[in-house]
Design an enzyme around this catalytic site. Structure first.
Site, PDB file in Angstrom:
ATOM      1  N   LYS A 183       1.071  -1.153   0.089  1.00 51.71           N
ATOM      2  CA  LYS A 183       0.059   0.068   0.112  1.00 51.71           C
ATOM      3  C   LYS A 183       0.909   1.345  -0.072  1.00 51.71           C
ATOM      4  O   LYS A 183       1.385   1.589   0.962  1.00 51.71           O
ATOM      5  CB  LYS A 183      -0.868   0.259   1.194  1.00 51.71           C
ATOM      6  N   GLU A 257       9.834   1.321  10.548  1.00 53.84           N
ATOM      7  CA  GLU A 257      10.972   2.333  10.105  1.00 53.84           C
ATOM      8  C   GLU A 257      10.303   3.611  10.085  1.00 53.84           C
ATOM      9  O   GLU A 257       9.555   3.890   9.323  1.00 53.84           O
ATOM     10  CB  GLU A 257      11.395   2.047   8.993  1.00 53.84           C
ATOM     11  N   CYS A 291      14.243  10.611   6.047  1.00 55.49           N
ATOM     12  CA  CYS A 291      14.177  10.369   7.355  1.00 55.49           C
ATOM     13  C   CYS A 291      15.539  10.688   8.150  1.00 55.49           C
ATOM     14  O   CYS A 291      15.562  10.946   9.387  1.00 55.49           O
ATOM     15  CB  CYS A 291      13.728   8.684   7.662  1.00 55.49           C
ATOM     16  N   GLU A 393      11.056  16.670  14.032  1.00 57.85           N
ATOM     17  CA  GLU A 393      11.618  16.306  12.590  1.00 57.85           C
ATOM     18  C   GLU A 393      10.962  17.436  11.607  1.00 57.85           C
ATOM     19  O   GLU A 393       9.823  17.440  11.630  1.00 57.85           O
ATOM     20  CB  GLU A 393      10.985  15.153  12.083  1.00 57.85           C
TER      21      GLU A 393
HETATM   22  P1  NAD Z   1       2.993   8.762   7.010  1.00 57.50           P
HETATM   23  O1  NAD Z   1       3.132   7.928   8.523  1.00 57.50           O
HETATM   24  O2  NAD Z   1       1.947   9.831   7.142  1.00 57.50           O
HETATM   25  O3  NAD Z   1       2.404   7.694   6.046  1.00 57.50           O
HETATM   26  C1  NAD Z   1       3.149   6.325   5.727  1.00 57.50           C
HETATM   27  C2  NAD Z   1       2.193   5.439   5.242  1.00 57.50           C
HETATM   28  O4  NAD Z   1       1.271   5.173   6.023  1.00 57.50           O
HETATM   29  C3  NAD Z   1       1.184   5.944   4.098  1.00 57.50           C
HETATM   30  O5  NAD Z   1       1.303   5.120   3.109  1.00 57.50           O
HETATM   31  C4  NAD Z   1      -0.103   6.337   4.738  1.00 57.50           C
HETATM   32  O6  NAD Z   1      -1.227   6.094   3.703  1.00 57.50           O
HETATM   33  C5  NAD Z   1      -0.067   5.084   5.548  1.00 57.50           C
HETATM   34  N1  NAD Z   1      -1.060   5.299   6.692  1.00 57.50           N
HETATM   35  C6  NAD Z   1      -1.392   6.462   7.312  1.00 57.50           C
HETATM   36  N2  NAD Z   1      -2.537   6.240   7.991  1.00 57.50           N
HETATM   37  C7  NAD Z   1      -2.378   4.905   8.338  1.00 57.50           C
HETATM   38  C8  NAD Z   1      -3.155   4.060   9.248  1.00 57.50           C
HETATM   39  N3  NAD Z   1      -3.954   4.308  10.279  1.00 57.50           N
HETATM   40  N4  NAD Z   1      -2.792   2.654   9.060  1.00 57.50           N
HETATM   41  C9  NAD Z   1      -1.974   2.023   8.172  1.00 57.50           C
HETATM   42  N5  NAD Z   1      -1.484   2.869   7.347  1.00 57.50           N
HETATM   43  C10 NAD Z   1      -1.434   4.230   7.227  1.00 57.50           C
HETATM   44  O7  NAD Z   1       4.420   9.133   6.777  1.00 57.50           O
HETATM   45  P2  NAD Z   1       4.701  10.151   5.310  1.00 57.50           P
HETATM   46  O8  NAD Z   1       4.161  11.664   5.636  1.00 57.50           O
HETATM   47  O9  NAD Z   1       4.202   9.340   4.157  1.00 57.50           O
HETATM   48  O10 NAD Z   1       6.085   9.865   5.401  1.00 57.50           O
HETATM   49  C11 NAD Z   1       6.999  10.704   6.177  1.00 57.50           C
HETATM   50  C12 NAD Z   1       7.611  10.130   7.438  1.00 57.50           C
HETATM   51  O11 NAD Z   1       8.254   8.761   6.834  1.00 57.50           O
HETATM   52  C13 NAD Z   1       8.557  10.867   8.188  1.00 57.50           C
HETATM   53  O12 NAD Z   1       8.351  10.740   9.469  1.00 57.50           O
HETATM   54  C14 NAD Z   1       9.918   9.943   7.780  1.00 57.50           C
HETATM   55  O13 NAD Z   1      10.694  10.214   8.832  1.00 57.50           O
HETATM   56  C15 NAD Z   1       9.604   8.887   7.786  1.00 57.50           C
HETATM   57  N6  NAD Z   1      10.309   7.809   7.162  1.00 57.50           N
HETATM   58  C16 NAD Z   1      11.040   6.859   7.733  1.00 57.50           C
HETATM   59  C17 NAD Z   1      11.910   6.040   7.012  1.00 57.50           C
HETATM   60  C18 NAD Z   1      12.898   5.105   7.904  1.00 57.50           C
HETATM   61  O14 NAD Z   1      13.641   4.258   7.114  1.00 57.50           O
HETATM   62  N7  NAD Z   1      12.962   5.119   9.057  1.00 57.50           N
HETATM   63  C19 NAD Z   1      12.155   6.507   5.625  1.00 57.50           C
HETATM   64  C20 NAD Z   1      11.433   7.349   5.073  1.00 57.50           C
HETATM   65  C21 NAD Z   1      10.552   7.980   5.686  1.00 57.50           C
END
Ligand code: NAD
Length: 493
Positions: A183, A257, A291, A393
């Site tokens: 997803k 992650e 991230c 962040e």
């Molecule tokens: P997000 O948490 O808003 O969304 C990530 C994914 O989760 C999306 O596909 C979203 O549709 C889904 N999602 C949202 N609500 C959900 C729920 N209730 N249940 C299941 N899935 C759900 O994050 P974002 O804004 O897309 O990405 C940015 C974040 O990702 C930043 O905090 C960044 O640090 C983190 N990130 C971490 C890493 C790592 O390796 N640690 C790598 C890249 C990004």
């Protein structure tokens, strides 16, 4: 305007889901996908319905046993083929990514090629999954520890690295013998669908890979709650990661992650020019939407002035442009209005609390930027830990800098965060290097470089930055259960 060839590539994926080895038009509501550099709507995704989620999970379930039973070498061959097909089409895939995410095409192409590298790496790893024979406490017994794939994986991914963050989960799943339902983020779905097309072309059997589009709170949550999904592999924000952990109704394998708030320490012994170069790269690449982006920098007072002058100049020298029309730009558009608004809020908060603006601070001017989410690389100095830029962040092209006087103070400040993903050090003195690499409470510490992750070493966070690993052998182990077989054969008893 997005050019004709990209429009055609995206049109073929518009409103599609990839289920049981084939694309099908989604039955749910359509959600628009924008080019963040122009505001143009480049296509739509279909919000997968409950029945479509069920169909994807059941397809993955049916495919699981036969896929797990394939010889590792057969799975490896398919993964190598997938890597070859992706690399061969890197240019077109990169342009799809830029159209939906904003990063310059050259950078997007680099990401696609890294996805291909992940396919090849995990293809090799698939054939090297070893077990163990454990010494027993009585003669006549043998204990074998084998590794078995966990089952159906639900992979939920963010928008900042639309290919790699799908790819690490996909490749590790396929190598281990798991099947997967992906997803992707709502705003960058087409890269994931383009990867699905390559999986089909590579001959990966129906049901092994599935892609569902839609909102996280509905489609992602449905995967989290589904009793037939054995593991959730999630990359995204700490808030959503925690929500997933708390809302999962069954005991389920989770790898999370999550977010970071990554520090850089520049010591008195550092090569300041190298530190400036590293800081500019890791603070502003992909507009800071990483991230492991450097969010805050602590500089020894003896080199503070020189470092700030250098970083200010480097930031002002970076070129911001539409990443489709200017593939070699340093920064493209930010992916959406949300991270841009957060960047502006962190900047305003820092300036209000007394930070000094060294570079950037506004959107670039000109008609070509008017409809996109652009922001100039921005440096603020004299920051303190009451400022959001040092505590949270930012996920944007903004970095806060502060002076320090001794290394213990710098270490305390760097560790003063709920996050623990990556940290960076520039130093030449060995004692400083050893002190910091031991003292920094992070899953990754990069010293005299800013590329914290490589494909064959474990990559993961601590504290609120997550649990579990990607990359390396450790990343593959996340997709296995161990089985202990204690056998009484009686020989030597
Ligand atoms: P997000 O948490 O808003 O969304 C990530 C994914 O989760 C999306 O596909 C979203 O549709 C889904 N999602 C949202 N609500 C959900 C729920 N209730 N249940 C299941 N899935 C759900 O994050 P974002 O804004 O897309 O990405 C940015 C974040 O990702 C930043 O905090 C960044 O640090 C983190 N990130 C971490 C890493 C790592 O390796 N640690 C790598 C890249 C990004």
């Amino acid at each position: 305007m997005t050019d004709q060839s990209i429009r055609e590539s995206i049109a073929a994926l518009d409103g599609m889901l990839f289920v049981d080895g084939a694309f099908r038009a989604g039955q749910g509501a359509r959600l628009p996908v924008q080019n963040p550099a122009t505001g143009e709507i480049i296509g739509h995704i279909a919000a997968a319905t409950a029945a479509e989620v069920e169909a994807a999970v059941q397809a993955a379930r049916r495919a699981f046993r036969p896929w797990a039973a394939e010889l590792p070498k057969a799975r490896a061959t398919l993964l190598h083929r997938l890597g070859d097909l992706i690399a061969a089409d890197a240019d077109a895939m990169a342009r799809i990514m830029t159209a939906e995410q904003g990063k310059p095409v050259n950078e997007a192409r680099g990401e696609i090629l890294k996805l291909a590298e992940a396919c090849h790496f995990y293809a090799e790893e698939a054939t090297r999954v070893l077990g163990e024979i454990i010494p027993n406490d009585q003669p006549g017994f043998q204990s074998l520890v084998t590794r078995e794939p966990v089952g159906v994986v639900g992979a939920i991914t963010p928008w900042n690295y639309p290919a790699e963050l799908v790819g690490w989960k996909l490749c590790a799943s396929l190598a281990a013998g798991c099947t997967i339902v992906i997803k992707p983020a709502e705003i960058t779905p087409f890269t994931a669908l383009a990867i699905a097309a390559k999986c089909a072309a590579a001959g990966i059997p129906a049901g092994v890979v599935n892609v569902l589009t839609g909102k996280g709170s509905q489609v992602g949550q449905a995967l989290v709650e589904h009793p037939q999904v054995d593991k959730i592999a999630f990359t995204g924000s700490s808030a959503v990661g925690l929500h997933i952990q708390q809302s999962c109704p069954q005991v389920k394998r989770l790898s999370l992650e999550l977010g970071g708030n990554c520090p850089l320490i520049v010591t008195a012994s550092a090569d300041v020019a190298a530190a400036v170069k590293g800081a500019a790269r890791r603070s502003f690449r992909n507009c800071g939407q990483i991230c492991i982006a450097i969010n805050r920098i602590y500089v020894h007072r003896s080199v503070y002035g020189a470092f700030l002058a250098g970083l200010g100049k480097a930031a002002e020298g970076l070129r911001v442009a539409n990443g489709l029309t200017d593939p070699a730009a340093d920064l493209g558009a930010m992916a959406s209005a949300e991270p841009l608004a957060k960047t502006r809020a962190h900047l305003a908060d820092a300036l209000e609390r007394g930070a000094r603006l060294i570079a950037g601070g506004s959107a670039p001017e000109g008609a070509e930027y008017a409809n996109g989410h652009f922001f100039r690389p921005t440096v603020v100095a004299d920051c303190t830990h009451d400022m959001l830029v040092m505590r949270e962040e930012t996920f944007g092209p903004l970095v806060g800098v502060a002076p320090y006087d001794d290394l213990a103070e710098a270490t305390l400040l760097a560790n003063d965060t709920p996050y623990g993903l990556a940290s960076y050090v520039y130093a030449r003195d060995l004692t400083e290097i050893a002190t910091l690499s031991a003292g920094l409470d992070y899953g990754n510490v990069a010293i005299n470089n800013v590329d914290a992750g490589i494909m064959n070493a474990p990559y993961g966070g601590r504290k609120q930055s997550g649990v579990g690993y990607e990359h390396g052998r450790e990343g593959l182990l996340e997709y296995f259960n161990f089985k202990h077989v204690r056998l009484h054969h009686g020989v030597g008893a």
